[in-house]
Write a protein that holds these residues in place. Sequence first.
Motif, PDB file in Angstrom:
ATOM      1  N   PRO A  94      -4.014   9.106  25.849  1.00  0.00           N
ATOM      2  CA  PRO A  94      -4.817   9.756  24.804  1.00  0.00           C
ATOM      3  C   PRO A  94      -5.113  11.200  25.188  1.00  0.00           C
ATOM      4  CG  PRO A  94      -6.156   8.239  26.084  1.00  0.00           C
ATOM      5  CD  PRO A  94      -4.737   8.016  26.520  1.00  0.00           C
ATOM      6  N   LYS A  95      -5.392  12.032  24.183  1.00  0.00           N
ATOM      7  CA  LYS A  95      -5.617  13.443  24.465  1.00  0.00           C
ATOM      8  C   LYS A  95      -6.826  13.639  25.366  1.00  0.00           C
ATOM      9  CE  LYS A  95      -6.151  17.980  22.299  1.00  0.00           C
ATOM     10  NZ  LYS A  95      -6.375  18.727  21.031  1.00  0.00           N
ATOM     11  N   TYR A  96      -7.943  12.991  25.026  1.00  0.00           N
ATOM     12  CA  TYR A  96      -9.157  13.120  25.829  1.00  0.00           C
ATOM     13  C   TYR A  96     -10.125  12.030  25.418  1.00  0.00           C
ATOM     14  CZ  TYR A  96     -12.462  14.746  22.272  1.00  0.00           C
ATOM     15  OH  TYR A  96     -13.322  14.813  21.200  1.00  0.00           O
ATOM     16  N   TYR A  97     -11.121  11.793  26.235  1.00  0.00           N
ATOM     17  CA  TYR A  97     -12.244  10.930  25.883  1.00  0.00           C
ATOM     18  C   TYR A  97     -13.525  11.746  26.023  1.00  0.00           C
ATOM     19  CZ  TYR A  97      -9.317   6.691  26.343  1.00  0.00           C
ATOM     20  OH  TYR A  97      -8.355   5.729  26.196  1.00  0.00           O
ATOM     21  N   SER A  98     -14.407  11.610  25.060  1.00  0.00           N
ATOM     22  CA  SER A  98     -15.737  12.196  25.198  1.00  0.00           C
ATOM     23  C   SER A  98     -16.472  11.502  26.330  1.00  0.00           C
ATOM     24  CB  SER A  98     -16.508  12.026  23.888  1.00  0.00           C
ATOM     25  OG  SER A  98     -17.907  12.148  24.095  1.00  0.00           O
ATOM     26  N   SER A  99     -17.371  12.217  26.972  1.00  0.00           N
ATOM     27  CA  SER A  99     -18.139  11.617  28.068  1.00  0.00           C
ATOM     28  C   SER A  99     -19.044  10.491  27.583  1.00  0.00           C
ATOM     29  CB  SER A  99     -18.979  12.684  28.781  1.00  0.00           C
ATOM     30  OG  SER A  99     -19.934  13.242  27.892  1.00  0.00           O
ATOM     31  N   ALA A 100     -19.263  10.393  26.279  1.00  0.00           N
ATOM     32  CA  ALA A 100     -20.079   9.314  25.718  1.00  0.00           C
ATOM     33  C   ALA A 100     -19.230   8.111  25.299  1.00  0.00           C
ATOM     34  CB  ALA A 100     -20.871   9.825  24.519  1.00  0.00           C
ATOM     35  N   ASP A 101     -17.917   8.233  25.409  1.00  0.00           N
ATOM     36  CA  ASP A 101     -17.004   7.152  25.027  1.00  0.00           C
ATOM     37  C   ASP A 101     -16.978   6.096  26.127  1.00  0.00           C
ATOM     38  OD1 ASP A 101     -14.429   5.664  24.669  1.00  0.00           O
ATOM     39  OD2 ASP A 101     -14.124   7.110  23.059  1.00  0.00           O
ATOM     40  N   SER A 102     -16.909   4.828  25.737  1.00  0.00           N
ATOM     41  CA  SER A 102     -16.879   3.753  26.730  1.00  0.00           C
ATOM     42  C   SER A 102     -15.618   3.801  27.590  1.00  0.00           C
ATOM     43  CB  SER A 102     -16.980   2.391  26.039  1.00  0.00           C
ATOM     44  OG  SER A 102     -15.880   2.192  25.156  1.00  0.00           O
ATOM     45  N   ASN A 103     -14.566   4.475  27.126  1.00  0.00           N
ATOM     46  CA  ASN A 103     -13.328   4.615  27.890  1.00  0.00           C
ATOM     47  C   ASN A 103     -13.335   5.829  28.815  1.00  0.00           C
ATOM     48  OD1 ASN A 103     -11.535   2.409  27.072  1.00  0.00           O
ATOM     49  ND2 ASN A 103     -11.655   3.336  25.024  1.00  0.00           N
ATOM     50  N   PHE A 104     -14.402   6.625  28.740  1.00  0.00           N
ATOM     51  CA  PHE A 104     -14.436   7.832  29.568  1.00  0.00           C
ATOM     52  C   PHE A 104     -14.266   7.476  31.049  1.00  0.00           C
ATOM     53  CE2 PHE A 104     -16.736  11.034  32.092  1.00  0.00           C
ATOM     54  CZ  PHE A 104     -15.994  12.154  31.739  1.00  0.00           C
ATOM     55  N   GLY A 105     -13.404   8.227  31.726  1.00  0.00           N
ATOM     56  CA  GLY A 105     -13.068   7.934  33.118  1.00  0.00           C
ATOM     57  C   GLY A 105     -11.664   7.414  33.265  1.00  0.00           C
ATOM     58  N   ARG A 106     -11.093   6.907  32.153  1.00  0.00           N
ATOM     59  CA  ARG A 106      -9.687   6.498  32.188  1.00  0.00           C
ATOM     60  C   ARG A 106      -8.816   7.737  32.002  1.00  0.00           C
ATOM     61  NH1 ARG A 106      -8.887   0.918  28.849  1.00  0.00           N
ATOM     62  NH2 ARG A 106      -6.868   1.081  29.938  1.00  0.00           N
ATOM     63  N   PRO A 107      -7.562   7.690  32.473  1.00  0.00           N
ATOM     64  CA  PRO A 107      -6.688   8.872  32.422  1.00  0.00           C
ATOM     65  C   PRO A 107      -6.443   9.367  31.001  1.00  0.00           C
ATOM     66  CG  PRO A 107      -5.814   7.235  33.937  1.00  0.00           C
ATOM     67  CD  PRO A 107      -6.944   6.576  33.210  1.00  0.00           C
ATOM     68  N   SER A 150     -24.862   8.736  33.252  1.00  0.00           N
ATOM     69  CA  SER A 150     -23.514   8.485  32.740  1.00  0.00           C
ATOM     70  C   SER A 150     -23.606   8.022  31.288  1.00  0.00           C
ATOM     71  CB  SER A 150     -22.824   7.408  33.568  1.00  0.00           C
ATOM     72  OG  SER A 150     -22.652   7.811  34.904  1.00  0.00           O
ATOM     73  N   GLY A 151     -22.668   8.477  30.483  1.00  0.00           N
ATOM     74  CA  GLY A 151     -22.658   8.123  29.074  1.00  0.00           C
ATOM     75  C   GLY A 151     -23.317   9.141  28.178  1.00  0.00           C
ATOM     76  N   THR A 152     -23.971  10.152  28.775  1.00  0.00           N
ATOM     77  CA  THR A 152     -24.570  11.227  27.986  1.00  0.00           C
ATOM     78  C   THR A 152     -23.463  12.099  27.396  1.00  0.00           C
ATOM     79  OG1 THR A 152     -26.524  11.268  29.411  1.00  0.00           O
ATOM     80  CG2 THR A 152     -26.117  13.212  28.042  1.00  0.00           C
ATOM     81  N   ALA A 153     -23.597  12.475  26.141  1.00  0.00           N
ATOM     82  CA  ALA A 153     -22.620  13.370  25.523  1.00  0.00           C
ATOM     83  C   ALA A 153     -22.690  14.733  26.197  1.00  0.00           C
ATOM     84  CB  ALA A 153     -22.899  13.491  24.030  1.00  0.00           C
ATOM     85  N   ASN A 154     -21.589  15.154  26.769  1.00  0.00           N
ATOM     86  CA  ASN A 154     -21.532  16.422  27.495  1.00  0.00           C
ATOM     87  C   ASN A 154     -20.181  17.065  27.216  1.00  0.00           C
ATOM     88  OD1 ASN A 154     -20.918  18.293  29.750  1.00  0.00           O
ATOM     89  ND2 ASN A 154     -22.908  17.636  30.522  1.00  0.00           N
ATOM     90  N   ILE A 214     -14.827  16.841  32.116  1.00  0.00           N
ATOM     91  CA  ILE A 214     -13.463  16.409  31.816  1.00  0.00           C
ATOM     92  C   ILE A 214     -13.161  15.064  32.470  1.00  0.00           C
ATOM     93  CG2 ILE A 214     -11.016  17.023  32.041  1.00  0.00           C
ATOM     94  CD1 ILE A 214     -12.065  19.997  32.341  1.00  0.00           C
ATOM     95  N   TYR A 215     -13.562  14.920  33.729  1.00  0.00           N
ATOM     96  CA  TYR A 215     -13.256  13.706  34.495  1.00  0.00           C
ATOM     97  C   TYR A 215     -14.389  13.488  35.480  1.00  0.00           C
ATOM     98  CZ  TYR A 215     -10.284  10.479  37.305  1.00  0.00           C
ATOM     99  OH  TYR A 215      -9.756   9.401  37.960  1.00  0.00           O
ATOM    100  N   ALA A 216     -14.883  12.261  35.526  1.00  0.00           N
ATOM    101  CA  ALA A 216     -15.997  11.956  36.417  1.00  0.00           C
ATOM    102  C   ALA A 216     -15.987  10.483  36.774  1.00  0.00           C
ATOM    103  CB  ALA A 216     -17.333  12.318  35.764  1.00  0.00           C
ATOM    104  N   ARG A 217     -16.600  10.170  37.908  1.00  0.00           N
ATOM    105  CA  ARG A 217     -16.873   8.782  38.292  1.00  0.00           C
ATOM    106  C   ARG A 217     -18.205   8.421  37.657  1.00  0.00           C
ATOM    107  NH1 ARG A 217     -18.494   4.074  39.441  1.00  0.00           N
ATOM    108  NH2 ARG A 217     -18.178   3.086  41.477  1.00  0.00           N
ATOM    109  N   THR A 218     -18.204   7.431  36.779  1.00  0.00           N
ATOM    110  CA  THR A 218     -19.420   7.041  36.088  1.00  0.00           C
ATOM    111  C   THR A 218     -20.064   5.830  36.772  1.00  0.00           C
ATOM    112  OG1 THR A 218     -18.181   5.649  34.546  1.00  0.00           O
ATOM    113  CG2 THR A 218     -18.587   7.936  33.893  1.00  0.00           C
ATOM    114  N   PHE A 219     -21.332   5.636  36.482  1.00  0.00           N
ATOM    115  CA  PHE A 219     -22.099   4.540  37.068  1.00  0.00           C
ATOM    116  C   PHE A 219     -22.927   3.861  35.984  1.00  0.00           C
ATOM    117  CE2 PHE A 219     -21.289   7.633  40.371  1.00  0.00           C
ATOM    118  CZ  PHE A 219     -20.957   6.863  41.474  1.00  0.00           C
TER     119      PHE A 219
END
Length: 377
Positions: A67-80, A141-145, A149-154
């Motif tokens: 996918p092009k990108y995931y928003s930091s608020a997306d449950s998939n955020f952190g995947r490539p 983690s999960g806050t819209a930001n 671009i890429y982060a380890r979420t908790f």
Amino acid sequence: DNKDLLVAEARFLRGWIYFNMIERFGDVPLVTETYELGSDHTFTSTPFDQVVAFIETEFAAIMPTLPKYYSSADSNFGRPTQAICQAILSRMHLYAASPLFNPNNDKAKWEKAYKSSKTFIDTYTEYALYNNYEAMFSEPSGTANSEIIYARTFNASSSHQNPINQIGRRWGGYGGWWGGCGLSMELVDDYDMINGEPAFIWEGGVKKINPASGYDPQNPFKDRDPRMDMCVIHEGSVFHGATYEFWIAADGESWGYDNFRNSGDNPQSNLQLRKFMPPEGTPLNWQEKYVMPWIYFRLAEIYLNFAEAAFELGKEDECREYVNKIRARVGMPGLPASVTGETLRTRLYNERRIELVFEEHRYFDVRRWKIAEEVFN
């Protein structure tokens, strides 16, 4: 149904891990086939540039599937994503063009670094500098930001204790004896004054107060770049309702509550980490489950990568433009057109130190610029 995506994600992880290896070790063995358990094999190192080319080829192959990108608020955020791949290319090509890996200063490598960062900026317009520098590192983690671009979420089941490990004894933390972030006054010295001038300059190898800065050695924390107070706890700082006291009396017989002499859990530098700490209202204790993300890539780094490559190609206007975008976020004056040449290089390097402080860049930057003997001596 999602086999192609899973394979692409696995190949991404291999490329990401290989970049982590070459930035540390340079040449490393490049292994692209599997082996039977218990079999014997001898591996030799593959040249740095060949591993870079391998990562480039891998990412070119998988990016159309991701996918092009995931928003930091997306449950998939952190995947490539494609955006993460391009961010890695931006950093990797910058490193590959730097003196440590480019001793002959091949300008073609700087052109590649420039294009990689420019491609990110032009293609992934979903990203923008976040409007609150301090909150970017303290929100859960999960806050819209818009910047991350890429982060380890908790989350509550995978939380961490980083704040209490780094803070001092006032909160029961281990910031001193733990060997955590006892900040240096040398770092504080490198924050500009609020008027945009460096507090110190070097003349003939001697560090001197910059007369244009307005710096007061009797009040060293006054009128500094706002990012200093967002990242550093110092004498007089107010944090979570407490006013910090690092002072020590002239006779050495008494000292403030936060001074290292009061507790080995306070760093001896009498400066503590504020960046990454939870916001007001979130408790500071060992029972709290902290879920702030650990950021690997954010847009400000891409801007600085682009600015550095532009500088090395003689495009000083573009360099200043992107440095100034970052400074404007916190209300700092931009670098004027009169800042050129090696003076601009110094300001660029320092901007990277300040903006990305404690985000695991400085060690690699000092190495790739080959300035360790100068800045650590």
